[in-house]
Design an enzyme around this catalytic site. Structure first.
Site, short mmCIF file in Angstrom:
data_model
loop_
_atom_site.label_atom_id
_atom_site.label_comp_id
_atom_site.label_asym_id
_atom_site.label_seq_id
_atom_site.Cartn_x
_atom_site.Cartn_y
_atom_site.Cartn_z
CG ASP A 8 -1.87 1.16 1.25
OD1 ASP A 8 -2.97 1.01 0.71
OD2 ASP A 8 -1.51 2.24 1.78
CE1 TYR A 45 0.76 7.85 2.47
CE2 TYR A 45 1.14 5.56 1.86
CZ TYR A 45 0.35 6.53 2.45
OH TYR A 45 -0.85 6.18 3.02
CE LYS A 60 -3.62 4.72 0.39
NZ LYS A 60 -2.20 4.60 0.77
CG HIS A 76 -4.35 9.81 0.10
ND1 HIS A 76 -3.01 9.75 -0.14
CD2 HIS A 76 -4.50 9.36 1.38
CE1 HIS A 76 -2.37 9.28 0.92
NE2 HIS A 76 -3.26 9.03 1.85
CE LYS A 103 7.42 2.73 8.93
NZ LYS A 103 8.13 3.08 10.19
CB SER A 104 7.45 -2.87 10.49
OG SER A 104 8.60 -2.92 11.32
NE ARG A 122 9.06 -3.34 16.30
CZ ARG A 122 9.19 -2.08 16.70
NH1 ARG A 122 9.17 -1.10 15.81
NH2 ARG A 122 9.32 -1.80 17.97
CG ASN A 153 3.64 -6.54 12.25
OD1 ASN A 153 3.59 -6.80 13.46
ND2 ASN A 153 4.09 -5.37 11.80
N1 NAP Z 1 -5.20 6.42 3.60
C1 NAP Z 1 -4.62 7.14 4.53
O1 NAP Z 1 -4.95 8.32 4.74
C2 NAP Z 1 -3.56 6.51 5.39
C3 NAP Z 1 -3.10 7.18 6.54
C4 NAP Z 1 -2.12 6.55 7.32
C5 NAP Z 1 -1.64 5.29 6.96
N2 NAP Z 1 -2.11 4.68 5.82
C6 NAP Z 1 -1.61 3.35 5.40
O2 NAP Z 1 -1.67 2.45 6.50
C7 NAP Z 1 -0.36 1.90 6.73
C8 NAP Z 1 -0.15 1.58 8.18
O3 NAP Z 1 -0.41 2.71 9.00
P1 NAP Z 1 0.72 3.49 9.83
O4 NAP Z 1 2.00 3.29 9.14
O5 NAP Z 1 0.25 4.88 10.04
O6 NAP Z 1 0.69 2.82 11.26
P2 NAP Z 1 0.77 1.35 11.87
O7 NAP Z 1 1.00 0.32 10.84
O8 NAP Z 1 -0.41 1.22 12.79
O9 NAP Z 1 2.04 1.47 12.82
C9 NAP Z 1 3.35 1.65 12.33
C10 NAP Z 1 4.27 1.92 13.52
O10 NAP Z 1 4.27 0.82 14.41
C11 NAP Z 1 5.59 0.26 14.52
N3 NAP Z 1 5.42 -1.20 14.46
C12 NAP Z 1 5.08 -1.96 13.39
N4 NAP Z 1 4.99 -3.25 13.73
C13 NAP Z 1 5.28 -3.33 15.05
C14 NAP Z 1 5.35 -4.40 15.97
N5 NAP Z 1 5.11 -5.65 15.58
N6 NAP Z 1 5.68 -4.12 17.25
C15 NAP Z 1 5.93 -2.85 17.65
N7 NAP Z 1 5.87 -1.79 16.82
C16 NAP Z 1 5.55 -2.03 15.52
C17 NAP Z 1 6.38 0.82 13.37
O11 NAP Z 1 7.71 1.04 13.73
P3 NAP Z 1 8.96 0.32 12.95
O12 NAP Z 1 8.88 0.73 11.52
O13 NAP Z 1 10.14 0.88 13.67
O14 NAP Z 1 8.79 -1.17 13.15
C18 NAP Z 1 5.69 2.16 13.11
O15 NAP Z 1 6.23 3.13 14.00
C19 NAP Z 1 0.57 3.01 6.19
O16 NAP Z 1 1.89 2.56 5.99
C20 NAP Z 1 -0.16 3.40 4.93
O17 NAP Z 1 0.07 2.44 3.91
C21 NAP Z 1 -3.06 5.28 5.05
#
Ligand code: NAP
Length: 282
Positions: free
Chosen positions: A46, A51, A76, A109, A233-234, A239, A243
């Protein structure tokens, strides 16, 4: 090779229920991160023009030597490109950056109801055209509220295949989920682990201890059992593996309900409110 289930979409296509998100991965780290994710077994990426790492996502997919058809890629439309002609060129730019001749899923988006005279319908019509031309397999929206979805239902031809919204244990986004479900729109949960904030919640850690899994695995499994599509995301390969390993255990209904109980409604939202969000990248 992978135990990731597919979610069927309302247009006949299907999407892996678990993917890999690349928001906030700097472009110079994206190729390595996506390669590592593909090595783990992720087959759904994604990204978004916003980005700034579409080019590196495409490079990683090509370098990995996998058939294009075996990886599901979403991108997006950026907020500055909602005017129909701009949306067409932005989509062409996205395909060009990725180096693909088609995209699996393209989303608006943000609805940006306070910009463009509140007209996201003509933007949506461009996505309908792109799908008609076969340049994108499925089209959807992101951050659309019930009101925005109702307006598309009234004025457009194609029902979005997905709505990608903020959704995690602190913010169930219940009204939008209920609308999606009632209208055959698949819900994608962004920030599925609330960017890490839910991982030390005592309810989550207690369940994790009971089932012998990590907090992240418990929360991601909760999403899967609720039917959400997720792409945590990681940048850490360990991780990424953690995940990904969420298909060999199940949470009990009582555990799901306990996690549902963490919902804080609007107070739990960590991202912008789509009704007022009006950011246009410079
Ligand atoms: N459509 C939209 O408006 C929108 C908005 C936001 C996000 N998104 C999409 O959703 C995806 C995911 O959301 P997000 O990146 O905001 O947040 P997320 O996936 O909820 O959390 C990512 C964070 O958690 C950490 N993490 C990941 N796996 C972990 C684990 N197993 N244990 C501990 N910490 C962990 C990561 O750090 P590390 O990298 O250091 O592991 C990072 O800091 C995005 O990448 C994007 O593709 C879309």
């Amino acid at each position: 090779m992978s135990a990731v289930p597919s979610t069927h979409l309302n247009d006949g296509n299907s999407i892996p229920q678990l993917g890999f998100g690349v928001f906030q991965i700097p472009p110079e780290e994206t190729t390595d991160a996506v390669r590592a994710a593909l090595e783990v077994g992720y087959r759904h990426i994604d990204t978004a023009e916003m980005y700034g790492n579409e080019r590196e996502v495409g490079e990683a997919v090509r370098d990995f030597g996998i058939d294009r058809a075996d990886v599901y890629v979403t991108s997006k439309l950026n907020n500055g490109a909602h005017a129909p002609d701009d949306a067409r060129s932005a989509f062409a730019g996205t395909l060009d950056a990725l180096g693909f001749d088609y995209l699996d899923l393209f989303l608006i988006h943000w609805p940006l109801p306070t910009l463009y005279d509140g007209d996201y319908v003509s933007t949506w019509r461009v996505l309908e055209e792109l799908r008609g031309e076969g340049r994108v397999r499925s089209i959807g929206v992101s951050n659309f509220q019930v009101e925005h979805l109702e307006r598309l239902a009234a004025e457009a031809d194609v029902v979005p295949a997905v709505n990608q919204i903020e959704l995690h244990p602190y913010f169930l986004n219940a009204e939008v989920c209920a609308y999606d479900e009632a209208h055959g729109i698949a819900t994608q949960a962004w920030s599925p682990i609330a960017q890490g904030r839910v991982l030390d919640d005592p309810v989550v850690t207690a369940i994790a201890e009971r089932v012998g899994r990590t907090p992240a695995q418990v929360v991601l499994r909760w999403h899967i059992q609720r039917g959400n599509i997720v792409f945590p995301k990681s940048t850490s390969p360990a991780r990424m593996v953690e995940n990904f390993e969420i298909f060999d255990f199940e949470l009990e209904p009582g555990e799901l309900a306990q996690i549902d109980g963490l919902d804080e409604g609007e107070a739990g939202r960590i991202g912008p409110n789509p009704d007022t969000f009006a950011f246009v990248p410079g």
